[in-house]
Design a protein around this motif. Structure first.
Motif, PDB file in Angstrom:
ATOM      1  N   GLU A 196      48.157  41.729  55.724  1.00  0.00           N
ATOM      2  CA  GLU A 196      49.561  41.497  57.152  1.00  0.00           C
ATOM      3  C   GLU A 196      50.583  42.088  55.987  1.00  0.00           C
ATOM      4  OE1 GLU A 196      48.320  37.072  57.848  1.00  0.00           O
ATOM      5  OE2 GLU A 196      47.939  37.333  55.242  1.00  0.00           O
ATOM      6  N   PHE A 197      51.147  42.394  55.434  1.00  0.00           N
ATOM      7  CA  PHE A 197      52.117  43.048  55.305  1.00  0.00           C
ATOM      8  C   PHE A 197      52.452  44.767  55.398  1.00  0.00           C
ATOM      9  CE2 PHE A 197      50.892  39.413  51.431  1.00  0.00           C
ATOM     10  CZ  PHE A 197      52.366  39.333  51.920  1.00  0.00           C
ATOM     11  N   LYS A 198      52.549  45.132  56.989  1.00  0.00           N
ATOM     12  CA  LYS A 198      52.710  46.350  57.766  1.00  0.00           C
ATOM     13  C   LYS A 198      53.926  46.290  57.839  1.00  0.00           C
ATOM     14  CE  LYS A 198      49.943  44.271  61.226  1.00  0.00           C
ATOM     15  NZ  LYS A 198      48.335  44.021  62.015  1.00  0.00           N
ATOM     16  N   TYR A 199      54.787  45.702  57.556  1.00  0.00           N
ATOM     17  CA  TYR A 199      55.597  45.975  58.108  1.00  0.00           C
ATOM     18  C   TYR A 199      57.010  46.450  57.382  1.00  0.00           C
ATOM     19  CZ  TYR A 199      53.249  43.706  61.875  1.00  0.00           C
ATOM     20  OH  TYR A 199      52.572  43.596  62.886  1.00  0.00           O
ATOM     21  N   GLY A 200      57.190  47.421  57.077  1.00  0.00           N
ATOM     22  CA  GLY A 200      59.071  48.627  56.691  1.00  0.00           C
ATOM     23  C   GLY A 200      59.602  48.059  57.142  1.00  0.00           C
ATOM     24  N   MET A 201      60.781  49.171  56.922  1.00  0.00           N
ATOM     25  CA  MET A 201      61.871  49.341  57.446  1.00  0.00           C
ATOM     26  C   MET A 201      62.251  50.254  58.502  1.00  0.00           C
ATOM     27  SD  MET A 201      65.750  50.059  55.361  1.00  0.00           S
ATOM     28  CE  MET A 201      65.267  51.702  54.960  1.00  0.00           C
ATOM     29  N   LEU A 207      59.720  60.530  58.174  1.00  0.00           N
ATOM     30  CA  LEU A 207      59.765  59.115  57.441  1.00  0.00           C
ATOM     31  C   LEU A 207      58.384  58.166  57.806  1.00  0.00           C
ATOM     32  CD1 LEU A 207      63.728  59.098  57.619  1.00  0.00           C
ATOM     33  CD2 LEU A 207      62.152  59.363  56.226  1.00  0.00           C
ATOM     34  N   SER A 208      58.726  58.220  58.746  1.00  0.00           N
ATOM     35  CA  SER A 208      57.265  57.431  59.116  1.00  0.00           C
ATOM     36  C   SER A 208      55.608  57.103  58.750  1.00  0.00           C
ATOM     37  CB  SER A 208      57.579  56.535  60.764  1.00  0.00           C
ATOM     38  OG  SER A 208      58.559  56.363  61.842  1.00  0.00           O
ATOM     39  N   GLU A 209      55.734  59.251  59.412  1.00  0.00           N
ATOM     40  CA  GLU A 209      55.063  58.867  58.336  1.00  0.00           C
ATOM     41  C   GLU A 209      54.421  58.570  57.051  1.00  0.00           C
ATOM     42  OE1 GLU A 209      54.585  63.195  59.259  1.00  0.00           O
ATOM     43  OE2 GLU A 209      54.252  62.908  61.383  1.00  0.00           O
ATOM     44  N   ILE A 210      55.211  58.576  55.640  1.00  0.00           N
ATOM     45  CA  ILE A 210      55.142  58.557  55.043  1.00  0.00           C
ATOM     46  C   ILE A 210      54.942  56.826  54.815  1.00  0.00           C
ATOM     47  CG2 ILE A 210      56.903  57.802  53.129  1.00  0.00           C
ATOM     48  CD1 ILE A 210      58.588  60.446  53.586  1.00  0.00           C
ATOM     49  N   MET A 211      55.673  55.479  55.826  1.00  0.00           N
ATOM     50  CA  MET A 211      55.676  54.513  55.420  1.00  0.00           C
ATOM     51  C   MET A 211      54.883  53.607  56.320  1.00  0.00           C
ATOM     52  SD  MET A 211      58.031  52.549  54.481  1.00  0.00           S
ATOM     53  CE  MET A 211      59.959  53.223  54.315  1.00  0.00           C
ATOM     54  N   LEU A 212      53.574  54.661  56.450  1.00  0.00           N
ATOM     55  CA  LEU A 212      52.350  54.507  57.638  1.00  0.00           C
ATOM     56  C   LEU A 212      51.399  54.831  57.160  1.00  0.00           C
ATOM     57  CD1 LEU A 212      53.719  54.676  61.163  1.00  0.00           C
ATOM     58  CD2 LEU A 212      53.083  52.537  60.084  1.00  0.00           C
ATOM     59  N   GLU A 213      51.446  55.801  55.650  1.00  0.00           N
ATOM     60  CA  GLU A 213      50.437  56.996  55.753  1.00  0.00           C
ATOM     61  C   GLU A 213      49.203  56.032  55.118  1.00  0.00           C
ATOM     62  OE1 GLU A 213      51.000  60.352  52.848  1.00  0.00           O
ATOM     63  OE2 GLU A 213      50.064  58.585  51.380  1.00  0.00           O
ATOM     64  N   TYR A 214      49.098  54.827  54.081  1.00  0.00           N
ATOM     65  CA  TYR A 214      48.435  53.774  53.920  1.00  0.00           C
ATOM     66  C   TYR A 214      47.518  53.700  54.862  1.00  0.00           C
ATOM     67  CZ  TYR A 214      45.484  50.106  50.788  1.00  0.00           C
ATOM     68  OH  TYR A 214      44.977  49.638  51.282  1.00  0.00           O
ATOM     69  N   ARG A 215      48.269  53.142  55.424  1.00  0.00           N
ATOM     70  CA  ARG A 215      47.860  52.444  56.640  1.00  0.00           C
ATOM     71  C   ARG A 215      46.663  53.351  58.289  1.00  0.00           C
ATOM     72  NH1 ARG A 215      52.042  49.987  56.568  1.00  0.00           N
ATOM     73  NH2 ARG A 215      53.635  50.336  58.160  1.00  0.00           N
ATOM     74  N   ASN A 216      47.381  54.823  58.266  1.00  0.00           N
ATOM     75  CA  ASN A 216      46.830  55.673  58.790  1.00  0.00           C
ATOM     76  C   ASN A 216      45.821  56.495  58.374  1.00  0.00           C
ATOM     77  OD1 ASN A 216      48.148  54.686  61.163  1.00  0.00           O
ATOM     78  ND2 ASN A 216      49.509  56.126  61.333  1.00  0.00           N
ATOM     79  N   GLY A 217      45.668  56.679  56.921  1.00  0.00           N
ATOM     80  CA  GLY A 217      44.269  57.487  56.036  1.00  0.00           C
ATOM     81  C   GLY A 217      44.841  57.408  54.446  1.00  0.00           C
ATOM     82  N   PRO A 218      45.189  57.160  53.779  1.00  0.00           N
ATOM     83  CA  PRO A 218      45.572  56.727  52.431  1.00  0.00           C
ATOM     84  C   PRO A 218      45.021  58.426  51.949  1.00  0.00           C
ATOM     85  CG  PRO A 218      44.127  54.926  52.539  1.00  0.00           C
ATOM     86  CD  PRO A 218      44.405  55.521  54.246  1.00  0.00           C
ATOM     87  N   GLN A 219      45.625  58.915  51.072  1.00  0.00           N
ATOM     88  CA  GLN A 219      45.617  60.430  50.551  1.00  0.00           C
ATOM     89  C   GLN A 219      45.246  60.670  49.076  1.00  0.00           C
ATOM     90  OE1 GLN A 219      45.789  63.414  52.803  1.00  0.00           O
ATOM     91  NE2 GLN A 219      46.462  61.897  54.434  1.00  0.00           N
ATOM     92  N   ALA A 220      44.630  61.246  48.694  1.00  0.00           N
ATOM     93  CA  ALA A 220      43.853  61.602  47.197  1.00  0.00           C
ATOM     94  C   ALA A 220      45.013  61.349  46.446  1.00  0.00           C
ATOM     95  CB  ALA A 220      42.617  61.902  47.187  1.00  0.00           C
ATOM     96  N   ASN A 221      44.384  60.615  45.158  1.00  0.00           N
ATOM     97  CA  ASN A 221      45.941  61.312  43.777  1.00  0.00           C
ATOM     98  C   ASN A 221      47.502  60.591  44.448  1.00  0.00           C
ATOM     99  OD1 ASN A 221      44.047  63.022  42.896  1.00  0.00           O
ATOM    100  ND2 ASN A 221      44.797  64.999  43.939  1.00  0.00           N
TER     101      ASN A 221
END
Length: 421
Positions: free
Chosen positions: A191-196, A243-257
């Motif tokens: 549920e924690f998916k709303y950053g600045m 910037l949005s891509e940085i914030m949404l990275e985990y939800r859109n597709g976590p990256q290795a390392n």
């Protein structure tokens, strides 16, 4: 009743409490919390924060005098609610999820985080108990006031090295436990998916959209910095998207390392309350507050933010190296202590993660830092950064700001930040 003395130091929308914030409402809250019949006999309300402390809500300090069958009592409270006055703040925040998020942090995430720490023998206190919360008919959160317990916000001096380290220590423990939860129960924090920067209203707000043009204009006029103008002209049209891509990275597709945690989201000096021994002045505790922007994202969101919002110039111009390295020792130690079973982060991996999120540095340096230093030096009010473009432009020529930028830009260049823009 509402008491106000010197009003110039407070936010204008906190000078008068809303009509519903009265003795009857507080009496109902305390009846439910104390679980005994009581009657509020007096209620004093004042603004809870000073100008520049925060923007994403309005806050009041309330002292309720009440009686029960056991006698007379007093309860100091902090009341946090959504802006009700028409204007920029209400427009920007009315469609946001900040109150849902903060309520979830207090009622779901942090109680679980503390439970995990307790099981590992760590009694660190991560939060102040929430006395009351609601989303309907209005968005409200009420806590016990920490000021009578000896805590205060630092406003008139830099934080000491020990104070900053202890703030990072609490953040590291928070992050470590959230890594364990994400690894073992990934849905627990979904549920924690709303950053600045997930909030369209913020990304499109003049406070953001005018910043990079002001920064580029400054680069054009300061001969020592003009060579960097080309780089920022290249990114001016896609910076917000990155910037949005940085914030949404985990939800859109976590990256290795890459390392993902439940970030605080607004980790800066005014969102911390420090407690020092009244007799000796020795540091005793720091309590993190204001979790309205907490979300699951890159670990660097909190850490990079802290470089610009928490640290002083000397540490900032080294990108917070010493403090971040200290933070990592606590993070690593806590992960081991709580039995983290995922792949352990490395310090080199953490710094590589920083470099991969360079657009967040660009954003914070070219927008937030100028505003914060201007407010800190009493050169600008928060509202001026929105409504007075000329006043905002002037902040980019403040000595304190230029001093930092003249050190940061060459460092970014040396680190390869301007390659492949």
């Amino acid at each position: 009743m509402t008491e106000n003395t010197d009003t110039s130091q407070f936010n204008a929308d906190e000078l008068q409490a809303p009509a519903w914030l009265n003795a009857q409402f507080i009496e109902e809250v305390l009846n439910a919390y104390e679980k005994v019949p009581l009657q509020v006999t007096d209620l004093k309300i004042t603004p809870a924060t000073a100008q520049g402390d925060h923007y994403a809500s309005i806050m009041f300090r309330a002292v309720a005098e009440y009686t029960t069958n056991g006698g007379k009592f007093s309860k100091p409270l902090i009341v946090k609610t959504m802006p009700e006055q028409e204007g920029h703040k209400k427009d920007m925040l009315s469609k946001s999820h900040i109150f849902e998020t903060e309520i979830l942090v207090y009622t779901k995430a942090l109680p679980e985080f503390e439970r995990i720490l307790r099981e590992a023998g760590d009694n660190t206190k991560l939060y102040v108990p929430c006395i009351y919360h609601s989303l309907e008919p209005r968005q409200v959160i009420i806590f016990e006031d920490l000021v009578p317990q000896g805590y205060s916000v630092i406003r008139d001096r830099p934080a000491t090295k020990e104070e900053v380290q202890q703030a990072f220590s609490k953040l590291a423990k928070w992050h470590a436990v959230s890594m364990k939860v994400i690894n073992e129960k990934p849905d627990f924090l979904k549920e924690f998916k709303y950053g600045m920067l997930d909030m369209t209203e913020i990304l499109n707000d003049p406070m953001v959209t005018t910043s990079l043009p002001c920064f580029i204009e400054m680069l054009d006029k300061v001969p020592e910095l003009t060579k960097y103008k080309t780089y920022f002209e290249k990114i001016k049209d896609n910076c917000r998207q990155r910037l949005s891509e940085i914030m949404l990275e985990y939800r859109n597709g976590p990256q290795a390392n890459r390392y993902y945690v439940l970030c605080h989201g607004d980790f800066h000096i005014r969102n911390m309350m420090f407690k020092n021994n009244k007799k000796t002045g020795a540091f005793e505790d720091v309590m993190l507050v204001d979790f309205q922007l907490s979300n699951v994202c890159s670990i660097t969101v909190d850490l990079t933010y802290s470089v610009y919002m928490l640290m002083e110039s000397e540490e900032r111009c080294e990108l917070g190296k010493d403090f971040i390295n200290y933070y990592f020792t606590v993070l690593e130690d806590t992960l081991k202590k709580i039995g983290f079973k995922g792949e352990m982060p490395t310090l080199s991996g953490l710094w590589e993660h920083f470099r991969s999120n360079k657009y967040y540095d660009f954003f914070l340096m070219s927008s937030i830092l100028a505003m914060i230093l201007a407010i800190k030096t009493n050169s600008l009010k928060m509202s001026d950064s929105v409504f007075d473009l000329e006043a905002k432009q002037n902040t980019y020529f403040l000595d304190a700001y230029l001093k930092d930028v003249k050190k940061l830009l060459p460092k970014f260049e040396k680190m390869g930040y301007f390659e492949n823009l």
